[in-house]
Design a protein around this motif. Structure first.
Motif: not given
Length: 216
Positions: A22-27, A47-70
């Motif tokens: 319940q404290e740790w989540h990943f995905g 200012t240079y013009r914008n360019m499209s790109g992407f990000q892919v990967g995995c993450f982990v989340e730790y619930e410090i307390r209910e409704y707050i996490g890092i």
């Protein structure tokens, strides 16, 4: 009594594992990014013009307390910037040219997240620094007369391999699915210190991001 001890031990382990889950989540996570670079040199802002790109990967989340996490993780990113007309690269001028630079990095976010629950839904707010390690970069310059110049050593002579920005995001979550709209504010001068006078010249990368993630 002897038979109750192993049963009690097993139940205790299951309870601890349930609490841990319940404290740790990943995905996995994937994002669309749209970045640009702002260059300051001798009181002139470009200012240079914008360019499209992407990000892919995995993450982990730790619930410090209910409704707050890092949350943190590791992501592969492709971003960049582009320019048109007067381009100067490595002290060479290319009049009426088009420049495209693509940067490939590993990103390590450290994000604080808060949730406002609305039944099965929640509104998510997040903010925090993101650190980048440059892998490789490629610049292509095309002139109006058809000449093309390619440079594959931008991290060796022009840009610092380290970068940092501050991420701000707002989005929604339903069960494990999460959609976030955000902005990455560049705060680090990415010009290579050995090639530029960083006290007088600076370049910072910023951009918008739309992220989708699923938590387990």
């Amino acid at each position: 009594m002897k038979h109750l001890l192993p049963i009690t031990f097993i139940l205790s382990v299951l309870t601890c594992c349930n609490a841990f889950a319940q404290e740790w989540h990943f995905g996995p996570t994937a994002s669309y990014v749209n970045t640009s670079m702002k260059l300051k040199s001798d009181s002139v802002d470009v200012t240079y013009r914008n360019m499209s790109g992407f990000q892919v990967g995995c993450f982990v989340e730790y619930e410090i307390r209910e409704y707050i996490g890092i949350q943190s993780g590791i992501l592969f990113t492709m971003s960049g910037y582009q320019a048109e007309e007067g381009v100067i690269y490595k002290q060479q001028a290319y009049a009426i040219a088009k420049e495209k630079t693509r940067l490939f990095n590993l990103m390590f976010p450290v994000i604080i997240e808060g949730k406002i629950p609305l039944g099965d839904f929640s509104i998510n707010l997040e903010a925090g620094p993101q650190f980048y390690a440059g892998l490789t970069g490629h610049t292509t310059i095309k002139t109006r007369n058809g000449e093309e110049f390619n440079y594959s050593d931008i991290y060796n002579e022009t840009l610092d391999r380290f970068n940092c920005d501050i991420h701000f995001g707002l989005g929604f979550q339903y069960v494990g699915a999460r959609l976030i709209f955000g902005y990455n504010l560049g705060v680090y001068n990415v010009l290579d210190k050995d090639s530029f006078n960083k006290s007088k010249e600076s370049a910072k990368l910023s951009g918008f991001v739309v992220s989708f993630a699923y938590m387990f």
